[in-house]
Every structure is written in structure tokens, then in C-alpha cells.
Design a protein around this motif. Structure first.
Motif, PDB file in Angstrom:
ATOM      1  N   ASP A  14       0.847  -1.200   0.000  1.00 34.96           N
ATOM      2  CA  ASP A  14       0.000   0.000   0.000  1.00 34.96           C
ATOM      3  C   ASP A  14       0.876   1.240   0.000  1.00 34.96           C
ATOM      4  N   LYS A  15       0.443   2.247  -0.747  1.00 37.97           N
ATOM      5  CA  LYS A  15       1.198   3.493  -0.853  1.00 37.97           C
ATOM      6  C   LYS A  15       0.976   4.405   0.358  1.00 37.97           C
ATOM      7  N   THR A  17      -1.608   6.506   0.909  1.00 36.34           N
ATOM      8  CA  THR A  17      -2.064   7.842   0.518  1.00 36.34           C
ATOM      9  C   THR A  17      -2.890   8.386   1.673  1.00 36.34           C
ATOM     10  N   ASP A  40       4.311   1.715  -4.088  1.00 38.85           N
ATOM     11  CA  ASP A  40       3.347   2.178  -5.093  1.00 38.85           C
ATOM     12  C   ASP A  40       3.180   1.088  -6.159  1.00 38.85           C
ATOM     13  N   ILE A  41       1.942   0.781  -6.522  1.00 36.51           N
ATOM     14  CA  ILE A  41       1.748  -0.248  -7.554  1.00 36.51           C
ATOM     15  C   ILE A  41       2.273   0.195  -8.923  1.00 36.51           C
ATOM     16  N   PHE A  62      -6.839  -4.294  -4.879  1.00 30.72           N
ATOM     17  CA  PHE A  62      -7.753  -3.290  -4.304  1.00 30.72           C
ATOM     18  C   PHE A  62      -7.248  -1.864  -4.549  1.00 30.72           C
ATOM     19  N   SER A  66     -10.043   6.415  -5.173  1.00 34.94           N
ATOM     20  CA  SER A  66     -11.413   5.917  -5.248  1.00 34.94           C
ATOM     21  C   SER A  66     -12.513   6.961  -5.052  1.00 34.94           C
ATOM     22  N   SER A  81      -2.637   5.868 -10.735  1.00 38.21           N
ATOM     23  CA  SER A  81      -2.805   4.712  -9.835  1.00 38.21           C
ATOM     24  C   SER A  81      -3.727   3.659 -10.438  1.00 38.21           C
ATOM     25  N   SER A 111     -13.203  -4.015  -8.915  1.00 43.64           N
ATOM     26  CA  SER A 111     -13.670  -2.815  -9.609  1.00 43.64           C
ATOM     27  C   SER A 111     -15.050  -2.411  -9.095  1.00 43.64           C
ATOM     28  N   TYR A 137     -13.027   9.137 -12.202  1.00 46.34           N
ATOM     29  CA  TYR A 137     -12.809   7.913 -11.420  1.00 46.34           C
ATOM     30  C   TYR A 137     -13.352   6.706 -12.177  1.00 46.34           C
ATOM     31  N   LYS A 141     -11.323   3.413 -13.751  1.00 45.30           N
ATOM     32  CA  LYS A 141     -11.591   2.015 -13.373  1.00 45.30           C
ATOM     33  C   LYS A 141     -12.022   1.215 -14.608  1.00 45.30           C
ATOM     34  N   SER A 165     -21.076  -2.534  -5.884  1.00 41.69           N
ATOM     35  CA  SER A 165     -21.785  -1.287  -5.583  1.00 41.69           C
ATOM     36  C   SER A 165     -21.128  -0.585  -4.384  1.00 41.69           C
ATOM     37  N   ASN A 167     -19.831   0.605  -0.962  1.00 39.47           N
ATOM     38  CA  ASN A 167     -19.549  -0.093   0.298  1.00 39.47           C
ATOM     39  C   ASN A 167     -19.685   0.858   1.483  1.00 39.47           C
TER      40      ASN A 167
END
Ligand SMILES: NC(=O)c1ccc[n+]([C@@H]2O[C@H](COP(=O)([O-])OP(=O)(O)OC[C@H]3O[C@@H](n4cnc5c(N)ncnc54)[C@H](O)[C@@H]3O)[C@@H](O)[C@H]2O)c1
Length: 330
Positions: A14-15, A17, A40-41, A62, A66, A81, A111, A137, A141, A165, A167
Motif C-alpha cells: 500500500d502506498k 495515501t 506504489d503499484i 484493491f 477511489s 494509480s 472494480s 474515477y 476504473k 456497488s 460499500n
């Protein structure tokens, strides 16, 4: 605490952020089968080194920017990202798995239903719905989903895609509607709601989402897409009425105290009117069913935020408070 799948080595990259937080990982950080890597991915060298070190057979992807509002102001961060980062993971998986038995491997891409655009008053998104993303966004995706499918077709990469949907649940960064409303109600501060709060979302508890992902990992078929949603449709205003009633009950406040904080603000540009999911494929083929009703899930979520004020205090730092003020003028 030992995470699910105790026989599996889990590496969490995980970055960190603004949305990432090591405090959210406290309960698993000392588990013997768990390692955290800060990175970072988009850093392909790092991802390749990690593949070489751990011989991953599974990627659950994940990581993403977002939040739709942030994508409107900084779309390029989302391209980096969500698109470049996804391709970097795909590329590393492809190189690492090219000489192994790919049937033992799986790339699960997490996604969103937002790739399908917006619905009118009726109908649901199905696996046959065409992509029609409307925010930066959603577009990022959607592009990532296309790359995942392209790697499956072109390089036989064993992929599964999940489109879920909205979360809610514990540990959610308080820029998303439900934790934002809880935090603002706690502080007796205005709760910003776009337009008249008529936009409809299909709410799903995060644990039900994760159960669906675990099923896809174990039983999902290569190359398949599964839609995840718990038939928790509610307008934003309807949702806040339910949520803020629970907040007042849990805080022993007079009924209606938190509802009076709702403040309608100028609508988000291109605001999608309604999302709703047809999850029948996931239900019939993988036997998934959600365990949380919206009312019960909201109550446990409110209780979690009330019991975890130090976590909230840490994420509600000055930078974020300034962002809130600039974004919603409240
Ligand atoms: N929250 C929802 O309602 C929802 C619904 C459907 C699908 N999803 C998808 O689920 C995933 C997780 O969503 P979320 O709500 O937890 O997001 P979030 O924004 O709360 O958290 C994203 C996490 O990804 C990390 N991250 C961001 N960019 C990264 C990068 N370049 N490299 C490594 N790590 C990075 C952040 O540090 C953070 O920990 C996303 O892919 C999102 O599209 C979310």
C-alpha cells in the motif's frame, strides 16, 4: 489476530495515501503470515522484486484512488494509480506466471459498478450492461477493467473481475457519505448533501463484499466477471434519515438532532442519478448471499465509529479538514 486463510502468506502493498492508514491494520500487523510493504503499484521494479521474493500465486488488486470528487479535481492521479498501476501489476504477474502452471494462479481485480454509468428510475446493471463511465474515477476504473480483460485474452492471464456497488462499514475514510455523516453528526457540524439528496445508491456492507471476493478467489471461473450488490437501494436522503436516527439513538440525543445538520450543497458535476446491481450470477453460480441488512449494518457501523474515536481523530487531520471546507464550503 490471524487473518483468514492462515495457511497463506499475505503481503499487503500500500502506498499509504491520505486514504491509507497503518492504524487500520493494527489487528493483523503481528500475524505470523502477514507482511506489510509500503510502496506504489506503479513501481514496476518493486512489484517484480516482490514477485521474485514471494512467488505470489494470487493478486487481489484493491489499490486505487477511489473518490469521485477528488477525480474531478485531479484526474491524472486517477490515471496513474488506477490505470498505470493496474497495468504494472498485470505486467509483473504475466512475467512471473509465464513459466508456471497458470491454473494455480489468479489475478482478482476489484472494480466498481460506476464503470456502467448511471441508471434512470428503474432497471439494474447486469453483466451484459455496456461500459459508459461518466466521471474521471469511473473512466479510470473502466480503463483498468479493459486492460485486465486484454491481458486475459492476449496473454491467457488467469483473471477474475468484480464490479461492486457502494460499500460502507468500519475503517472507511470519512470522505465517503456514511462515515462523513457520522463524523459531522458527532461534531454537530453541517452534513453536506449534494442537490436535494435524491441520488440513489445500492449499499453493501464491506464484509459482504469481502465474502464475495473470497468466493471469487476460491470458486470463480477464469475470465469471468461477477457483479456484487446487496439490493440495498436507498436515496442519499433516505439513507441519511436512517443513519442519523441511529446516531441519535446511540448518543442518547433527542430524535432529529443530527437530521437538522443536513445541509444541501451545489450538485457534483455529472452526478450519476442511480446505481443498482443484479447480483444473480454471483448468487446462483457461487452461492453468495449478503449477511447484513442495511439497517443492521448501519447500526454496527455507527457503533464502530463511536467506539473508535482515536482512529477517527487521527484521520481527521488539519489537511483533511481544510479539504472538506474547500470542497463543500461547510
Ligand atoms: N468504497 C467503495 O464503495 C467501493 C465500491 C466498489 C469498488 N471499490 C473498489 O475497491 C477498492 C478499494 O476501495 P476503497 O474504498 O477501500 O478505497 P480507499 O480510497 O479508501 O483506499 C484505497 C487504498 O489504496 C491505496 N493506494 C492508492 N493508490 C495506490 C498506489 N498507487 N499504490 C499502492 N496503494 C495505493 C491507498 O493508500 C488506500 O489504502 C478500489 O479499487 C475501489 O475502486 C470500492
Amino acid at each position: 489476530m490471524v487473518p483468514r486463510f492462515p495457511e497463506t502468506t499475505i503481503v499487503n502493498l500500500d502506498k499509504l495515501t491520505y486514504a491509507g492508514n497503518l492504524q487500520s491494520l493494527r489487528t493483523i500487523e503481528s500475524a505470523p503470515n502477514y507482511t506489510f510493504v509500503h510502496g506504489d503499484i506503479c513501481d514496476l521494479d518493486l512489484i517484480q522484486r516482490l514477485f521474485a521474493q514471494y512467488n505470489f500465486t494470487t493478486v487481489v488488486h484493491f489499490a486505487a484512488e477511489s473518490h469521485v470528487d477528488r477525480s474531478i479535481h485531479a484526474p491524472i492521479d486517477f490515471v496513474k494509480s488506477n490505470v498505470e498501476g493496474t497495468v504494472s501489476l498485470l505486467q509483473a504477474a504475466r512475467a512471473a506466471w509465464s513459466n508456471s502452471d497458470q491454473r494455480q494462479c489468479r489475478f482478482l481485480h476489484v472494480s466498481t459498478d460506476e464503470v456502467f454509468g448511471a441508471l434512470g428510475a428503474s432497471g439494474k446493471f447486469t453483466i451484459d450492461t455496456h461500459y459508459a463511465p461518466r466521471s474521471p474515477y469511473a473512466a479510470s476504473k473502466a480503463a483498468a477493467d479493459h486492460f485486465v480483460r486484454a491481458y486475459a485474452t492476449t496473454y491467457d492471464l488467469p483473471v477474475v473481475i468484480s464490479n461492486c456497488s457502494n460499500n460502507y462499514g468500519p475503517y472507511q475514510f470519512p470522505e465517503k457519505l456514511i462515515p462523513l455523516a457520522i463524523v459531522r453528526a458527532l461534531e454537530m457540524a453541517p452534513i453536506p448533501v449534494y442537490s436535494r439528496g435524491e441520488n440513489v445508491r445500492d449499499w453493501l456492507h464491506v464484509e459482504d463484499h469481502c465474502e464475495a471476493l473470497a468466493l471469487m478467489l476460491r470458486q470463480g471461473l477464469n475470465g469471468e466477471t461477477y457483479l456484487v450488490g446487496g439490493s440495498g437501494e436507498c436515496s442519499n436522503l433516505g439513507l441519511l434519515r436512517l443513519l442519523l436516527t441511529i446516531v441519535d439513538e446511540e448518543l442518547d440525543r433527542p430524535a432529529g438532532t443530527s437530521l437538522s445538520l443536513i445541509t444541501f450543497v451545489k450538485d457534483r458535476p455529472g452526478h450519476d442519478f442511480r446505481y443498482a446491481i443484479d447480483a444473480s450470477k454471483l448468487i446462483t453460480e457461487l452461492g453468495w448471499e449478503p449477511n447484513h441488512t442495511l439497517a443492521a449494518g448501519l447500526r454496527t457501523t455507527v457503533k464502530w465509529y463511536l467506539a473508535n474515536r482515536p482512529w477517527l481523530k487521527a484521520v481527521m487531520d488539519e489537511t483533511y479538514r481544510t479539504y472538506l471546507q474547500t470542497q463543500y464550503s461547510v
